[in-house]
Design an enzyme around this catalytic site. Sequence first.
Site, mmCIF file in Angstrom:
data_model
loop_
_atom_site.group_PDB
_atom_site.id
_atom_site.type_symbol
_atom_site.label_atom_id
_atom_site.label_comp_id
_atom_site.label_asym_id
_atom_site.label_seq_id
_atom_site.Cartn_x
_atom_site.Cartn_y
_atom_site.Cartn_z
ATOM 1 N N ASN A 42 -10.146 0.455 0.132
ATOM 2 C CA ASN A 42 -8.802 0.700 -0.261
ATOM 3 C C ASN A 42 -8.313 0.362 -0.655
ATOM 4 O OD1 ASN A 42 -5.585 0.354 0.525
ATOM 5 N ND2 ASN A 42 -5.935 -0.799 2.018
ATOM 6 N N CYS A 63 1.015 -1.374 -0.307
ATOM 7 C CA CYS A 63 0.012 -0.092 0.128
ATOM 8 C C CYS A 63 0.931 1.474 0.020
ATOM 9 C CB CYS A 63 -0.976 -0.024 0.802
ATOM 10 S SG CYS A 63 -2.173 -1.109 1.070
ATOM 11 N N HIS A 86 -2.919 7.359 2.106
ATOM 12 C CA HIS A 86 -3.332 5.772 1.771
ATOM 13 C C HIS A 86 -4.802 5.999 2.812
ATOM 14 C CE1 HIS A 86 -3.680 2.305 0.527
ATOM 15 N NE2 HIS A 86 -3.375 1.330 1.849
#
Length: 332
Positions: A286, A116, A256
Site C-alpha cells: 500500500n 489513501c 487503491h
Amino acid sequence: MKKTTAAITAVNGWVPEFRLTNVELEKMVDTTDEWIQTRTGIVERRILQDKTKASSDMGAEAVKGLLKKANIGPEEVDMLICTTVTPDMLFPATANIICEKVGIRNIASFDLNAACSGFLYALTVGARMIESGAYKKVVVVGSDKMSSIVNYTDRTTCVLFGDAAGAILLEPNHEGLGLQDALLKSDGTGKDLLRQKAGGSLNPATVETVMAQEHYITQEGPKVFKFAVTKMADAAEEIMLKHGLKGDDIAWLVPHQANKRIIDATAQRMNLPEDRVMVNIQKYGNTTGATIPLCLWEWEDKLHKGDNLIFAAFGGGFTWGSALVKWAYDPK
Ligand code: UT7
C-alpha cells in the site's frame, strides 16, 4: 464546440530500488510470508533507504519522467497538486518542494490530504480546474514515503506499506474523453481507527509523544477492513448505476491497493473478471497516494482510447470514492 473535459494525457511512476520482502519481515517481527500473502496479497514492497530523501524526491522523479514522456517543459505546467500523508514537513507544502526540484516556478501548487483516497480527490480537483478553463496543464502527483511513519516493530502495520510516487498530466479535451464523474465521500467518525496520532496541533511532538511511539501510523485493521470492503464496492457500484454501466462496459477497475481481498470484493460487486482488474499490490504493498497512478503507469500499454475505467479508493478519515474515466489515448 463540445464542452471541455479533463483528460489524462500522460502517466508516470517512480519506485525505489530496495525491495523489502515478506521473508525479510519474518526476521523483523512475528509474522509469516504465508500470513501476509493470504491476508493482504503482498509479497514485497519498495523502501526508500536514503535517509536524506523524502516524498518530494520521489514525487520530483515521477514528475520529471512525466514531463519527458509528455514532451513538455516545466514552464508549461500551470498547476501542481500533490497528495500525500507523508509530506516532507508539515509546511511548506511538498507540492512546492517538488516544483522547486523539477524547475517549475510561479504556478499554483498545493498539497491535498485525503489519505489513501487522496489521488481520487486530487484528480477530481485538478480536473475541475481544467474544466473551468483557468488551467491548461495540471500535474497531479501522489507520493508517499510510508516507511517514514511505519513502526517496524508493529506487525499489524509494517507488513502493509511501501514507498512510491505516481503522477499524471491533465489537459483539456474536446472529444468528451477524460474524467466523466467522481463520487467523493468522507465520514469523520472513522478518525481514530487509522491515523498518525502525534505531530499535529492536537498532540505536538514532545519527548512523551515520541516515547509513546505516537508518530507512527496505527490502524484498527479489522474495523477499517469492514468499512473499506463495503464502501469501496458501494462507490464503484454507485457510479456504474448512475451512468447505466454494466460489468461488460468497463475495461478496467483501477483500485487503491490496500488489500487484495478488498479489491476482489469490489471487482465482484462490479461483475468484473480478474483479468480486468489492475493489481500490483504484490510488488508494492500500500503506497497510499501513489497506488492508482502506479497502476496506470504499469498498465498504460494495455489502455485504449475510449476505454471506460473505474477508479475506486478507501482511506483514513474515513475517505472513499470512485471516478469514471474515459481513457484518452492508444498505446504509443
Ligand atoms: O489503505 C487504507 C485503508 N486500509 C485498509 O483498507 C486496510 C483494512 N484492513 C486490512 O486490510 C486487514 O484488516 C489487515 C490486513 C490489516 C489485517 O487482516 P485481518 O484479516 O483483518 O487480520 P486481523 O487483524 O483480524 O488479525 C488476525 C490475527 C490476529 O491474531 P489473533 O487475535 O487471531 O490471535 C492478529 O494478531 O492475525 C494476527 N496478526 C498477524 N499475524 C501474523 C496481525 N498481523 C499479523 C502479521 N503476521 N503481520
